[in-house]
Design an enzyme around this catalytic site. Structure first.
Site, PDB file in Angstrom:
ATOM      1  N   HIS A   1       0.868  -1.132   0.008  1.00 13.84           N
ATOM      2  CA  HIS A   1       0.216  -0.117   0.023  1.00 13.84           C
ATOM      3  C   HIS A   1       0.791   1.348   0.041  1.00 13.84           C
ATOM      4  O   HIS A   1       2.011   1.072   0.584  1.00 13.84           O
ATOM      5  CB  HIS A   1      -0.766   0.079   1.142  1.00 13.84           C
TER       6      HIS A   1
ATOM      7  N   ASP B   1      -8.019  -5.153  -0.334  1.00  9.91           N
ATOM      8  CA  ASP B   1      -8.486  -6.147  -1.454  1.00  9.91           C
ATOM      9  C   ASP B   1      -8.174  -7.402  -1.167  1.00  9.91           C
ATOM     10  O   ASP B   1      -8.450  -8.044  -2.250  1.00  9.91           O
ATOM     11  CB  ASP B   1      -7.801  -5.427  -2.662  1.00  9.91           C
TER      12      ASP B   1
HETATM   13  C1  SDX Z   1      -6.268   0.270  -3.072  1.00  8.08           C
HETATM   14  O1  SDX Z   1      -4.425   4.648  -2.107  1.00  8.08           O
HETATM   15  C2  SDX Z   1      -5.233   4.068  -1.284  1.00  8.08           C
HETATM   16  O2  SDX Z   1      -5.665   4.448  -0.238  1.00  8.08           O
HETATM   17  C3  SDX Z   1      -6.071   2.949  -2.136  1.00  8.08           C
HETATM   18  C4  SDX Z   1      -6.727   2.032  -1.385  1.00  8.08           C
HETATM   19  C5  SDX Z   1      -8.201   2.680  -1.200  1.00  8.08           C
HETATM   20  O3  SDX Z   1      -8.720   2.457  -0.191  1.00  8.08           O
HETATM   21  O4  SDX Z   1      -8.662   3.604  -1.905  1.00  8.08           O
HETATM   22  O5  SDX Z   1      -6.361   1.544  -0.385  1.00  8.08           O
HETATM   23  C6  SDX Z   1      -7.076   0.803  -2.387  1.00  8.08           C
HETATM   24  O6  SDX Z   1      -5.911   0.628  -4.094  1.00  8.08           O
HETATM   25  C7  SDX Z   1      -5.239  -0.779  -2.237  1.00  8.08           C
HETATM   26  C8  SDX Z   1      -4.034  -1.158  -3.142  1.00  8.08           C
HETATM   27  C9  SDX Z   1      -4.394  -2.393  -4.005  1.00  8.08           C
HETATM   28  N1  SDX Z   1      -3.437  -2.754  -5.096  1.00  8.08           N
HETATM   29  C10 SDX Z   1      -2.834  -3.858  -4.961  1.00  8.08           C
HETATM   30  O7  SDX Z   1      -2.983  -4.663  -4.167  1.00  8.08           O
HETATM   31  C11 SDX Z   1      -1.993  -4.145  -6.102  1.00  8.08           C
HETATM   32  C12 SDX Z   1      -0.630  -4.571  -5.468  1.00  8.08           C
HETATM   33  N2  SDX Z   1       0.282  -3.605  -4.588  1.00  8.08           N
HETATM   34  C13 SDX Z   1       1.106  -2.514  -5.477  1.00  8.08           C
HETATM   35  O8  SDX Z   1       0.905  -2.761  -6.908  1.00  8.08           O
HETATM   36  C14 SDX Z   1       1.702  -1.682  -4.692  1.00  8.08           C
HETATM   37  O9  SDX Z   1       1.931  -2.138  -3.453  1.00  8.08           O
HETATM   38  C15 SDX Z   1       0.677  -0.329  -4.597  1.00  8.08           C
HETATM   39  C16 SDX Z   1       0.478   0.025  -6.050  1.00  8.08           C
HETATM   40  C17 SDX Z   1      -0.357  -0.765  -3.868  1.00  8.08           C
HETATM   41  C18 SDX Z   1       1.590   0.699  -3.853  1.00  8.08           C
HETATM   42  O10 SDX Z   1       2.849   0.974  -4.761  1.00  8.08           O
HETATM   43  P1  SDX Z   1       3.788   1.937  -4.385  1.00  8.08           P
HETATM   44  O11 SDX Z   1       3.606   2.514  -3.180  1.00  8.08           O
HETATM   45  O12 SDX Z   1       3.809   2.920  -5.522  1.00  8.08           O
HETATM   46  O13 SDX Z   1       5.102   1.082  -4.242  1.00  8.08           O
HETATM   47  P2  SDX Z   1       5.941   0.730  -4.982  1.00  8.08           P
HETATM   48  O14 SDX Z   1       5.412   0.088  -6.282  1.00  8.08           O
HETATM   49  O15 SDX Z   1       7.313   1.693  -5.358  1.00  8.08           O
HETATM   50  O16 SDX Z   1       6.678  -0.477  -4.367  1.00  8.08           O
HETATM   51  C19 SDX Z   1       7.691  -0.544  -3.634  1.00  8.08           C
HETATM   52  C20 SDX Z   1       8.652  -1.712  -3.334  1.00  8.08           C
HETATM   53  C21 SDX Z   1       8.919  -2.140  -4.925  1.00  8.08           C
HETATM   54  O17 SDX Z   1      10.076  -2.927  -4.807  1.00  8.08           O
HETATM   55  P3  SDX Z   1      11.571  -2.018  -5.041  1.00  8.08           P
HETATM   56  O18 SDX Z   1      11.652  -1.295  -6.060  1.00  8.08           O
HETATM   57  O19 SDX Z   1      11.937  -1.306  -3.782  1.00  8.08           O
HETATM   58  O20 SDX Z   1      12.627  -3.370  -4.920  1.00  8.08           O
HETATM   59  O21 SDX Z   1       7.607  -2.666  -2.943  1.00  8.08           O
HETATM   60  C22 SDX Z   1       7.444  -3.765  -4.091  1.00  8.08           C
HETATM   61  C23 SDX Z   1       7.844  -2.697  -5.451  1.00  8.08           C
HETATM   62  O22 SDX Z   1       8.538  -3.886  -6.483  1.00  8.08           O
HETATM   63  N3  SDX Z   1       6.180  -3.882  -4.100  1.00  8.08           N
HETATM   64  C24 SDX Z   1       5.507  -5.362  -4.541  1.00  8.08           C
HETATM   65  C25 SDX Z   1       4.246  -5.297  -4.304  1.00  8.08           C
HETATM   66  N4  SDX Z   1       3.920  -4.028  -3.960  1.00  8.08           N
HETATM   67  C26 SDX Z   1       5.127  -3.294  -3.807  1.00  8.08           C
HETATM   68  N5  SDX Z   1       6.087  -6.577  -4.708  1.00  8.08           N
HETATM   69  C27 SDX Z   1       5.512  -7.480  -4.867  1.00  8.08           C
HETATM   70  N6  SDX Z   1       4.038  -7.492  -4.533  1.00  8.08           N
HETATM   71  C28 SDX Z   1       3.610  -6.434  -4.325  1.00  8.08           C
HETATM   72  N7  SDX Z   1       2.101  -6.468  -4.276  1.00  8.08           N
END
Ligand code: SDX
Length: 425
Positions: free
Chosen positions: A306, A363
């Protein structure tokens, strides 16, 4: 003495005020930055940038706290119903019994959707994703309610709120009915809001539809948990579109489109598809954890991570408990739930996830309950939109009432310098 921040550029120092929120969050007010320094800030994804001040929702990602208008999400989920929470988010206070009854009556009064809207939904193929249909129908509501909302007129604003709450629920279920080739149902003024959702979705003209209190109570709680979440992607979209003084329906329609993305609200559908794939692969959670950690593999563990929560998403905890209760009460033995729990346990122990503070989010478990309630997977994000509707309305209303300026971010240009026009040969 109010705090300030000092910025030094090319040896020159500039001072900016620091504002403090009611929960002691601090922000550097840079609204004079470019005038004073000629420079702007840049922050892709707005990870460090606040777009507004807001009195609606507070969340603390480090502590896993979520409050609507000061009330803890746990208290609201245990003690309130979805329309009470909707009223709280939109109007700022919990409704009295009389106010709640009037709100429900006024939503019923405006739940009828113009019959000509059926012509629009008939234009879609049955295979169209419900979120695309919902975005289109929501925007189309403007055609039948062309008068833009005068937000200074309390009565007009209240009516627009009730219209949106009433009509959005109906058209959201129409997206499912259309995909099934079922007749489109109407809101039943003798039933409650969440009961109406189930009735609108599943009642057939050929037989009486039996409502289950277990189902409506579980849905009511799920809608509450999704109702608002400060400046997430779709809510920021609603505020941005509304800042141009586009109407409420048009702004909500834009929010529906933003929510559809698999990184945002579309994740609940993606989680179920991921868990089903793992199930079909013999429940090999280790293989999928490895994929999620592999930088060369685009696969992400959907429902994990998140932007703000670097601790457990408090909603995920409540939904996980509800999933156990609902499936137990309904006698549903879904292997997908066990796979989800196995995946969660493994991820929480895994160094990659721990180092990045990746926890289950809202989710991760919600789709398991929706599935147990008979909601089809491609309707999961529509469920999220129904829950988030009062939050979108509340945030749009606050932005307009605060007379916020039109949103128009700046950029840093990295393209070609001036060049003479010569047609390529
Ligand atoms: C919602 O914003 C809100 O409030 C949203 C929400 C709401 O109520 O409105 O809470 C609802 O959208 C919840 C989130 C649902 N999405 C997912 O579950 C999709 C999977 N999660 C991600 O794609 C990710 O965690 C995000 C998009 C939710 C957040 O991404 P960020 O904050 O931009 O973080 P990032 O992509 O920069 O990741 C940081 C690191 C990275 O690794 P490094 O480059 O540091 O090595 O964490 C890793 C990412 O690769 N990472 C994951 C991951 N999520 C982040 N690795 C594997 N699986 C994951 N799910």
């Amino acid at each position: 003495m109010s705090k300030t921040a000092i910025l030094e550029i090319d040896g020159k120092k500039y001072e900016f005020p620091v504002i403090k929120g009611s929960e002691n969050e601090e922000a550097i007010n840079i609204n004079k930055l470019r005038d004073l320094t000629g420079a702007i800030t840049i922050d892709p994804g707005y990870k460090n940038s606040g777009s507004c001040t807001s009195g609606i929702t507070f969340l603390d990602g480090e502590l896993g706290i979520l409050r609507y208008r000061g009330y803890a999400i746990e208290d609201l989920a245990d003690n309130a119903n979805f329309l009470e929470v909707s009223y709280l988010l939109i109007f700022g206070e919990l409704p009295t019994a009389a106010q709640l009854q009037q709100f429900e009556t006024d939503i019923r009064k405006h739940s009828l959707v113009n019959e000509e809207m059926k012509g629009i939904i008939d234009g879609f193929p049955k295979t169209a994703h419900p979120m695309g249909v919902l975005a289109a129908l929501t925007s189309a509501l403007t055609a039948f309610n062309p008068k833009s909302v005068n937000v200074e007129n309390e009565k007009e604003l209240y009516q627009a709120v009730c219209k949106t709450m009433g009509k959005f629920l109906v058209i959201a279920t129409w997206t499912y009915r259309k995909s099934m080739g079922y007749p489109l149902n109407y809101y039943d003024n003798t039933k409650g809001y969440v009961e109406n959702f189930m009735n609108l979705m599943f009642a057939l003209p050929t037989e009486p539809y039996k409502l289950s209190s277990v189902v409506t109570e579980a849905l009511d709680k799920l809608f509450i948990l999704h109702a608002d979440h400060e400046q997430n992607c779709s809510t920021s979209t609603v505020r941005m579109v509304g800042s141009s003084h586009a109407g409420l329906f048009a702004s909500i329609s834009a929010g529906v489109s933003a929510l559809w993305g698999p990184l945002h609200g579309g994740a609940n559908q993606a989680v179920l598809e991921m868990l089903e794939e793992i199930h079909q692969n013999g429940g090999d959670t280790e293989k999928y954890l490895a994929k999620a950690k592999d930088k060369n593999d685009p696969f992400r563990l959907m429902g994990f991570g998140h932007r703000v929560y670097k601790n457990f998403d408090p909603r995920a905890k409540i939904i996980k408990k509800a999933a156990n209760e609902v499936l137990g009460t309904l006698g549903v033995d879904d292997p997908i739930l066990e796979i989800a729990k196995k995946l969660e346990a493994a991820a929480l122990e895994d160094e990659y996830f721990k180092a990045r503070n990746l926890y289950p989010n809202v989710d991760f478990y919600s789709g398991i309950i929706y599935r147990a309630l008979g909601i089809p997977t491609d309707m999961f994000t529509v469920m999220f939109a129904i829950g988030r509707l009062p939050g979108w309305i509340a945030q749009w209303k606050e932005m307009r009432e605060n007379k916020e300026p039109i949103g128009r971010p700046r950029q840093v240009y990295t393209g070609s310098p001036l060049r003479e026009f010569k047609k390529p040969v």
